[in-house]
Design an enzyme around this catalytic site. Sequence first.
Site, PDB file in Angstrom:
ATOM      1  N   TYR A 158       0.841  -1.205   0.000  1.00 48.86           N
ATOM      2  CA  TYR A 158       0.000   0.000   0.000  1.00 48.86           C
ATOM      3  C   TYR A 158       0.878   1.259   0.000  1.00 48.86           C
ATOM      4  O   TYR A 158       0.661   2.181  -0.777  1.00 48.86           O
ATOM      5  CB  TYR A 158      -0.913  -0.003   1.234  1.00 48.86           C
ATOM      6  CG  TYR A 158      -1.725   1.265   1.369  1.00 48.86           C
ATOM      7  CD1 TYR A 158      -2.763   1.539   0.478  1.00 48.86           C
ATOM      8  CD2 TYR A 158      -1.449   2.198   2.364  1.00 48.86           C
ATOM      9  CE1 TYR A 158      -3.503   2.715   0.586  1.00 48.86           C
ATOM     10  CE2 TYR A 158      -2.182   3.369   2.481  1.00 48.86           C
ATOM     11  CZ  TYR A 158      -3.203   3.622   1.584  1.00 48.86           C
ATOM     12  OH  TYR A 158      -3.931   4.791   1.685  1.00 48.86           O
ATOM     13  N   LYS A 162       1.118   4.330  -2.783  1.00 53.94           N
ATOM     14  CA  LYS A 162       0.862   5.749  -2.473  1.00 53.94           C
ATOM     15  C   LYS A 162       2.090   6.615  -2.756  1.00 53.94           C
ATOM     16  O   LYS A 162       1.954   7.782  -3.095  1.00 53.94           O
ATOM     17  CB  LYS A 162       0.387   5.897  -1.018  1.00 53.94           C
ATOM     18  CG  LYS A 162      -1.018   5.325  -0.804  1.00 53.94           C
ATOM     19  CD  LYS A 162      -2.059   6.089  -1.618  1.00 53.94           C
ATOM     20  CE  LYS A 162      -3.388   5.383  -1.711  1.00 53.94           C
ATOM     21  NZ  LYS A 162      -4.407   6.104  -2.498  1.00 53.94           N
TER      22      LYS A 162
END
Length: 401
Positions: A158, A162
């Site tokens: 994740y 990002k």
Amino acid sequence: MNTESQKTALITGASSGIGRELAKLFAKDGYNLVLVARSEDNLQQFGDELKQQHGLQQVTIVDKDLSKENAARDVYDEVTGQGITVNVLVNDAGVGLHGMFATETDWEKESAMIHLNTITLTHLTKLFLKDMVARNEGKILNLASIVSIMPNPLMAVYAGTKAYVYNFTQSLVNELKDTNVTITALLPNATDTDFFNKAGAENTKVTEKLDDPVMVAKDGYKALMKGEAKVVAGGLGNKSYEVLAHIAPEEALNAMMRKNMEPKDEELDGSSTNSSLAWGIGAAAAILIGIAAVAVYNNTSAYDQLRYRYKFSRAKSKVANAFNNMKDSVADTWSDAENSAKKTWANTKDEAKDRWSAGKNSAKDTWASGKDGTQESWSDARHGAKDAWSSVRKAVVDAMS
Ligand SMILES: NC(=O)c1ccc[n+]([C@@H]2O[C@H](COP(=O)([O-])OP(=O)(O)OC[C@H]3O[C@@H](n4cnc5c(N)ncnc54)[C@H](OP(=O)(O)O)[C@@H]3O)[C@@H](O)[C@H]2O)c1
């Protein structure tokens, strides 16, 4: 108020959380909407409510799984096929996944997450941005995260997605600088949405303190409308993460973020105790050196110097409090770590004090001798702060080892 009645905003992830709050803000300003997510009924009901409440001309629902191949092309074709011009694109849809990358997380889920968080976001940007540049008009908001600029153990993939979103967006800021099209990255800290439940992280420490999605959406909306390159949502507390991300040692950032992602009831073990101490010291040093460096900046007026001195003394006492809190939580068996940390803290404090007084003197000289000396003392101070930081960093690493 219906000020933007001819304009349309397309929002992915509009069915819940931050995307839903953003949709409300666009509706309030009279934008027509294209709402995209997988939960069609939810979107339809939400869209009908907004349309009625704000007297919107058109609300279009697109039910799409954006983690699938060609999803972006399908959305683009469906929207342009209806003759809709998208003036604002919000790439909000995104998911996370909690667990150890090597042994716990599932590749199928990670692969879908990479597709949703990066590939679809990039493809949607490409398709709609091309039209915006051709019209020389338009705005894009990409949902990055505070973990775009920090490591995030136990949510490693994740964090990677990002970081991609943030870097991609900032690069486009430069490419678009001679146009009337703007692109903005929104960096929220942990926010009170369904995100952590869906990521399997509902019992982690980070969920104990969450930001309000209404506030996050408002900050993002404001920055988007102003055409700003990026915004860290929230107050000074959140914004300081950005500073720390640049100056705190990677080990300290990793330790802090790892702790956040661990279960709430995790026993205090040796590594987390050491990590807390290292983090506290790293943060302390960052604050002190940052303030000392700022104090010698060229335009420092007598008034600013007073302010910095005040901030410095506040930072000092905050750091002392933080240190005391951490000390209380350290078990007897970790007294070695505590002693070593104390030593490091003493060195850090002395180092920062020296830097502060050197900085103060240098600022005074600069002030007295006028603009000519400014460049030189700024660069001296920068080097001084760099040196101080290296020794602090070494001390932190020593304390952890
Ligand atoms: N919450 C936080 O702490 C936090 C912090 C920093 C950044 N962010 C970012 O903010 C964005 C929004 O998250 P949130 O916190 O508002 O979480 P959320 O409440 O779970 O919302 C996620 C949205 O994305 C949509 N979505 C998820 N998977 C999708 C898929 N495969 N296809 C289409 N739509 C999909 C969901 O709709 P459906 O499930 O109906 O499809 C939902 O509307 C994400 O990009 C997230 O990474 C969140």
